[in-house]
Motif scaffolding. Structure first.
Motif, PDB file in Angstrom:
ATOM      1  N   ARG A 116      -1.191   0.778 -10.762  1.00  0.00           N
ATOM      2  CA  ARG A 116      -0.979  -0.087 -11.928  1.00  0.00           C
ATOM      3  C   ARG A 116       0.498  -0.322 -12.201  1.00  0.00           C
ATOM      4  NH1 ARG A 116      -4.384   3.451 -16.089  1.00  0.00           N
ATOM      5  NH2 ARG A 116      -3.154   4.990 -14.934  1.00  0.00           N
ATOM      6  N   ASP A 117       1.362   0.510 -11.605  1.00  0.00           N
ATOM      7  CA  ASP A 117       2.808   0.371 -11.800  1.00  0.00           C
ATOM      8  C   ASP A 117       3.472  -0.411 -10.670  1.00  0.00           C
ATOM      9  OD1 ASP A 117       2.516   1.857 -14.093  1.00  0.00           O
ATOM     10  OD2 ASP A 117       2.979   3.764 -13.114  1.00  0.00           O
ATOM     11  N   VAL A 118       2.650  -1.046  -9.836  1.00  0.00           N
ATOM     12  CA  VAL A 118       3.154  -1.927  -8.775  1.00  0.00           C
ATOM     13  C   VAL A 118       2.692  -3.336  -9.121  1.00  0.00           C
ATOM     14  CG1 VAL A 118       3.158  -2.442  -6.309  1.00  0.00           C
ATOM     15  CG2 VAL A 118       3.007  -0.064  -7.082  1.00  0.00           C
ATOM     16  N   LEU A 119       3.606  -4.136  -9.657  1.00  0.00           N
ATOM     17  CA  LEU A 119       3.256  -5.477 -10.123  1.00  0.00           C
ATOM     18  C   LEU A 119       3.466  -6.506  -9.023  1.00  0.00           C
ATOM     19  CD1 LEU A 119       4.989  -5.476 -13.646  1.00  0.00           C
ATOM     20  CD2 LEU A 119       2.751  -4.551 -12.991  1.00  0.00           C
ATOM     21  N   SER A 120       2.451  -7.325  -8.793  1.00  0.00           N
ATOM     22  CA  SER A 120       2.583  -8.403  -7.807  1.00  0.00           C
ATOM     23  C   SER A 120       2.158  -9.743  -8.377  1.00  0.00           C
ATOM     24  CB  SER A 120       1.733  -8.097  -6.564  1.00  0.00           C
ATOM     25  OG  SER A 120       0.363  -7.943  -6.910  1.00  0.00           O
ATOM     26  N   ASP A 121       1.524  -9.716  -9.545  1.00  0.00           N
ATOM     27  CA  ASP A 121       1.105 -10.971 -10.167  1.00  0.00           C
ATOM     28  C   ASP A 121       2.329 -11.844 -10.433  1.00  0.00           C
ATOM     29  OD1 ASP A 121       0.708 -12.613 -12.817  1.00  0.00           O
ATOM     30  OD2 ASP A 121      -1.305 -12.236 -12.041  1.00  0.00           O
ATOM     31  N   PRO A 122       2.342 -13.100  -9.930  1.00  0.00           N
ATOM     32  CA  PRO A 122       3.528 -13.960 -10.094  1.00  0.00           C
ATOM     33  C   PRO A 122       3.943 -14.145 -11.546  1.00  0.00           C
ATOM     34  CG  PRO A 122       2.003 -14.913  -8.504  1.00  0.00           C
ATOM     35  CD  PRO A 122       1.289 -13.755  -9.124  1.00  0.00           C
ATOM     36  N   VAL A 123       2.980 -14.194 -12.447  1.00  0.00           N
ATOM     37  CA  VAL A 123       3.309 -14.378 -13.861  1.00  0.00           C
ATOM     38  C   VAL A 123       4.042 -13.152 -14.398  1.00  0.00           C
ATOM     39  CG1 VAL A 123       2.377 -14.736 -16.171  1.00  0.00           C
ATOM     40  CG2 VAL A 123       1.371 -15.946 -14.228  1.00  0.00           C
ATOM     41  N   LYS A 124       3.547 -11.951 -14.068  1.00  0.00           N
ATOM     42  CA  LYS A 124       4.206 -10.721 -14.530  1.00  0.00           C
ATOM     43  C   LYS A 124       5.568 -10.541 -13.869  1.00  0.00           C
ATOM     44  CE  LYS A 124      -0.079  -8.255 -15.624  1.00  0.00           C
ATOM     45  NZ  LYS A 124      -0.931  -7.078 -15.324  1.00  0.00           N
ATOM     46  N   CYS A 125       5.669 -10.886 -12.599  1.00  0.00           N
ATOM     47  CA  CYS A 125       6.945 -10.731 -11.889  1.00  0.00           C
ATOM     48  C   CYS A 125       7.999 -11.715 -12.386  1.00  0.00           C
ATOM     49  CB  CYS A 125       6.740 -10.914 -10.383  1.00  0.00           C
ATOM     50  SG  CYS A 125       5.841  -9.547  -9.596  1.00  0.00           S
ATOM     51  N   ARG A 126       7.555 -12.834 -12.937  1.00  0.00           N
ATOM     52  CA  ARG A 126       8.506 -13.833 -13.421  1.00  0.00           C
ATOM     53  C   ARG A 126       9.370 -13.295 -14.554  1.00  0.00           C
ATOM     54  NH1 ARG A 126       9.162 -18.849 -12.162  1.00  0.00           N
ATOM     55  NH2 ARG A 126       7.216 -18.930 -10.987  1.00  0.00           N
ATOM     56  N   ALA A 127       8.858 -12.308 -15.279  1.00  0.00           N
ATOM     57  CA  ALA A 127       9.647 -11.721 -16.362  1.00  0.00           C
ATOM     58  C   ALA A 127      10.887 -10.996 -15.838  1.00  0.00           C
ATOM     59  CB  ALA A 127       8.785 -10.746 -17.166  1.00  0.00           C
ATOM     60  N   TYR A 128      10.935 -10.739 -14.535  1.00  0.00           N
ATOM     61  CA  TYR A 128      12.045  -9.997 -13.922  1.00  0.00           C
ATOM     62  C   TYR A 128      12.916 -10.897 -13.046  1.00  0.00           C
ATOM     63  CZ  TYR A 128       9.307  -5.949 -15.394  1.00  0.00           C
ATOM     64  OH  TYR A 128       8.615  -5.033 -16.134  1.00  0.00           O
ATOM     65  N   VAL A 164       7.365  -5.787  -8.361  1.00  0.00           N
ATOM     66  CA  VAL A 164       8.154  -5.054  -9.352  1.00  0.00           C
ATOM     67  C   VAL A 164       7.547  -3.663  -9.468  1.00  0.00           C
ATOM     68  CG1 VAL A 164       8.868  -4.892 -11.763  1.00  0.00           C
ATOM     69  CG2 VAL A 164       8.777  -7.129 -10.635  1.00  0.00           C
ATOM     70  N   LEU A 165       8.389  -2.651  -9.294  1.00  0.00           N
ATOM     71  CA  LEU A 165       7.931  -1.258  -9.341  1.00  0.00           C
ATOM     72  C   LEU A 165       8.369  -0.629 -10.653  1.00  0.00           C
ATOM     73  CD1 LEU A 165       8.992  -0.216  -5.725  1.00  0.00           C
ATOM     74  CD2 LEU A 165       6.891  -1.384  -6.466  1.00  0.00           C
ATOM     75  N   LEU A 166       7.446   0.117 -11.282  1.00  0.00           N
ATOM     76  CA  LEU A 166       7.720   0.724 -12.584  1.00  0.00           C
ATOM     77  C   LEU A 166       7.548   2.238 -12.514  1.00  0.00           C
ATOM     78  CD1 LEU A 166       5.686  -1.835 -14.741  1.00  0.00           C
ATOM     79  CD2 LEU A 166       8.153  -1.849 -14.320  1.00  0.00           C
ATOM     80  N   PRO A 167       8.460   2.938 -11.833  1.00  0.00           N
ATOM     81  CA  PRO A 167       8.353   4.403 -11.734  1.00  0.00           C
ATOM     82  C   PRO A 167       8.443   5.044 -13.112  1.00  0.00           C
ATOM     83  CG  PRO A 167      10.497   3.656 -10.987  1.00  0.00           C
ATOM     84  CD  PRO A 167       9.680   2.424 -11.168  1.00  0.00           C
ATOM     85  N   ARG A 168       7.800   6.228 -13.231  1.00  0.00           N
ATOM     86  CA  ARG A 168       7.751   6.927 -14.502  1.00  0.00           C
ATOM     87  C   ARG A 168       8.710   8.112 -14.580  1.00  0.00           C
ATOM     88  NH1 ARG A 168       3.153   5.462 -17.481  1.00  0.00           N
ATOM     89  NH2 ARG A 168       1.838   3.950 -16.370  1.00  0.00           N
ATOM     90  N   ASP A 169       9.293   8.504 -13.441  1.00  0.00           N
ATOM     91  CA  ASP A 169      10.270   9.589 -13.461  1.00  0.00           C
ATOM     92  C   ASP A 169      11.203   9.456 -12.264  1.00  0.00           C
ATOM     93  OD1 ASP A 169       8.883  10.634 -11.207  1.00  0.00           O
ATOM     94  OD2 ASP A 169       7.598  11.850 -12.499  1.00  0.00           O
ATOM     95  N   ALA A 170      12.191  10.342 -12.206  1.00  0.00           N
ATOM     96  CA  ALA A 170      13.198  10.267 -11.142  1.00  0.00           C
ATOM     97  C   ALA A 170      12.582  10.483  -9.764  1.00  0.00           C
ATOM     98  CB  ALA A 170      14.293  11.296 -11.402  1.00  0.00           C
ATOM     99  N   ALA A 198       0.832  -1.205   0.000  1.00  0.00           N
ATOM    100  CA  ALA A 198       0.000   0.000   0.000  1.00  0.00           C
ATOM    101  C   ALA A 198       0.866   1.254   0.000  1.00  0.00           C
ATOM    102  CB  ALA A 198      -0.925  -0.009   1.210  1.00  0.00           C
ATOM    103  N   ALA A 199       2.001   1.193   0.717  1.00  0.00           N
ATOM    104  CA  ALA A 199       2.908   2.336   0.756  1.00  0.00           C
ATOM    105  C   ALA A 199       3.489   2.617  -0.629  1.00  0.00           C
ATOM    106  CB  ALA A 199       4.029   2.077   1.761  1.00  0.00           C
ATOM    107  N   PHE A 200       3.836   1.560  -1.357  1.00  0.00           N
ATOM    108  CA  PHE A 200       4.337   1.758  -2.725  1.00  0.00           C
ATOM    109  C   PHE A 200       3.241   2.313  -3.624  1.00  0.00           C
ATOM    110  CE2 PHE A 200       7.528  -1.639  -1.583  1.00  0.00           C
ATOM    111  CZ  PHE A 200       8.634  -0.810  -1.666  1.00  0.00           C
ATOM    112  N   GLU A 201       2.011   1.853  -3.444  1.00  0.00           N
ATOM    113  CA  GLU A 201       0.900   2.308  -4.284  1.00  0.00           C
ATOM    114  C   GLU A 201       0.528   3.766  -4.002  1.00  0.00           C
ATOM    115  OE1 GLU A 201      -2.126  -0.608  -3.601  1.00  0.00           O
ATOM    116  OE2 GLU A 201      -1.360  -1.942  -5.180  1.00  0.00           O
ATOM    117  N   ARG A 202       0.944   4.276  -2.846  1.00  0.00           N
ATOM    118  CA  ARG A 202       0.692   5.687  -2.548  1.00  0.00           C
ATOM    119  C   ARG A 202       1.658   6.608  -3.292  1.00  0.00           C
ATOM    120  NH1 ARG A 202      -0.582   3.707   2.695  1.00  0.00           N
ATOM    121  NH2 ARG A 202       1.555   4.020   3.427  1.00  0.00           N
TER     122      ARG A 202
END
Length: 484
Positions: A18-30, A45-51, A9-13
């Protein structure tokens, strides 16, 4: 232990949920980088959009004691981006803008997700280019190049990433943002830019890089030469350097590497030849032409069986396509392989390659060789089949080859890094005081040991244990082992 819902929840804040991936299938790509023999699926897996989002995500990690691993394109070959099971991966792949090209001062500012080749593409209209050129330059990103201090075919003359990076904007392990270095490359005090470059993601995450650009050379001459033996090709390399010539690049490939590359891209290499050299010179026209004639004579003196000179930019590109395709092309002749990148003195190339061949025979495994011959940076590829149960033997042989390079007066890595793959071999190259100093530097940047833990440095207690203040190993917690 999996990350709890409060941490997620802290990451989602601080990021779009949608940029916080937890699905095992999606995370397996990493779960791995280019060293696919090691795999760990991350919890998130976190997908930030800027610095700013990168910094915010790291602050959450710091507040909750969550280990994190930065990831770019995932092309690394030492397990440097291997996730931590109870941690997160912070991908910077979306930070992919060229922020500025300054032709007057010959520099550019780029985000970490910009590919190596895209920097040259942005600079080319100004008659400039970015010199470091890893074989994966079409896909590898500058953030990873900074982390590994990447080299490439032309590092013999032009140096590595550290020679072409003026400054880095970095998010430290507590989420603070600092700039290491200056736009001019000159600074007072300790060279923290130099400390950070090549630290393999253990000191922070790069969010912007100011790179040095070079003027495109006036002339470029390239040849492909075949030789009856590795030793003959090695002698050519030594004689070229002894003649006072500093080529832009000198690359060597053996029979297996040539076979794989030619099958993949049909670049015009001679299949079955024991060794081939790619030699490239660049610079002023008259100087380049004179030196090129001398290089041709040296090749002929050492029994060159075929000499092909690139007569056009297209032919030159074709020769380099064959060389740069070699790593991936090996997948055509082997289902699995480990890549090493130890360095040895140029004069011991033939001796080392002979030893590697013997070690391969003893292990019952094939070894293909493709390397930067000019600076002795070997890239032995240990071929094996995981399905046939050869993984352990291949891993042992790969490690033994890296340590052989140290024995021969070289180093464990020339450009791919230590990562997960060679951390346990570090004591073969460095003494206790050296390693202790490295630990102190690392702890100064990351006191809690959450920034890419378990990479590069072994510990006096358990190889691969996290750096920083002592944390019990899982086997210790289970009672299976004791701390001495």
């Amino acid at each position: 232990m999996a990350l709890d819902t409060a941490v997620r929840a802290a990451f989602e804040r601080v990021l779009d949920p949608r940029d916080v991936l937890s699905d095992p299938v999606k995370c397996r790509a990493y779960e791995c980088d280019g060293l696919t023999g090691y795999r760990v699926r991350p919890d998130l897996v976190l997908l930030p959009r800027d610095a700013a989002q990168v910094a915010a995500a790291v602050r959450v990690c710091h507040e909750h004691g969550v280990p994190f691993v930065a990831r770019g394109a995932g092309t690394g070959l030492s397990g440097g981006a291997l996730p931590v099971a109870d941690g997160v991966v912070i991908s910077v792949a979306r930070l992919k803008s060229v922020l500025e090209v300054d032709p007057v001062n010959r520099r550019a500012v780029v985000q970490p997700g910009v590919t190596n080749l895209e920097i040259t593409a942005a600079a080319a209209p100004h008659g400039l280019y970015y010199a470091p050129d890893p074989s994966s330059q079409q896909v590898c990103t500058i953030g990873g190049n900074v982390a590994e201090n990447s080299g490439g075919a032309h590092c013999l003359k032009y140096g590595f990433t550290t020679n072409h990076v003026l400054s880095c904007e970095v998010v430290l392990a507590d989420g603070s943002v600092v700039t290491l270095g200056t736009d001019t490359g000159e600074q007072a005090g300790p060279d923290l830019r130099g400390v950070f470059l090549g630290s393999e993601g253990t000191l922070g995450i790069t969010t912007a890089v100011t790179v040095r650009l070079l003027r495109a050379p006036e002339s470029v001459r390239t040849l492909l030469a075949d030789f009856p033996s590795i030793a003959a090709a090695g002698d050519v390399v030594s004689d070229i350097v002894a003649a006072g010539i500093v080529p832009a690049a000198v690359e060597m490939m053996d029979t297996l590497a040539i076979e794989a590359a030619e099958e993949a891209v049909h670049a015009g290499y001679t299949v079955g030849v024991p060794a081939a050299l790619v030699v490239e010179l660049d610079g002023p026209v008259e100087e380049c032409d004179a030196q090129f004639e001398l290089v041709k004579a040296i090749c002929e003196e050492h029994g060159c069986t075929r000499l092909h000179i690139a007569g056009s930019p297209e032919e030159r590109a074709k020769i380099w396509k064959g060389r740069k395709a070699a790593f991936a092309a090996v997948g055509r002749i082997s289902p699995d392989y480990f890549v090493q990148d130890g360095v040895v003195p140029r004069t011991r190339l033939a001796e080392v390659l002979d030893r590697i061949a013997g070690m391969g025979e003893e292990a019952g495994l094939r070894v293909a060789n493709v390397f930067h011959a000019g600076d002795g940076n070997l890239h032995p590829l240990v071929l094996y089949s995981a399905a046939a149960g050869e993984t352990e033997r291949a891993e042992e042989l790969s490690g033994a080859i890296a340590e052989l390079c140290v024995e021969m007066g070289g180093s464990l890595s020339g450009e791919h890094g230590i990562g997960t793959d060679k951390a346990c071999s570090m004591p073969k190259m460095f003494g206790e005081e050296d390693l202790a100093t490295m630990h102190r530097v690392r702890a100064a940047f990351d006191p809690d040991g959450i920034c890419n833990p378990g990479k590069v440095l072994p510990t006096p207690r358990l190889c691969g244990e996290r750096p920083g203040k002592y944390k019990p190993h899982p086997l210790e917690e289970s009672g299976a082992i004791e701390r001495l």
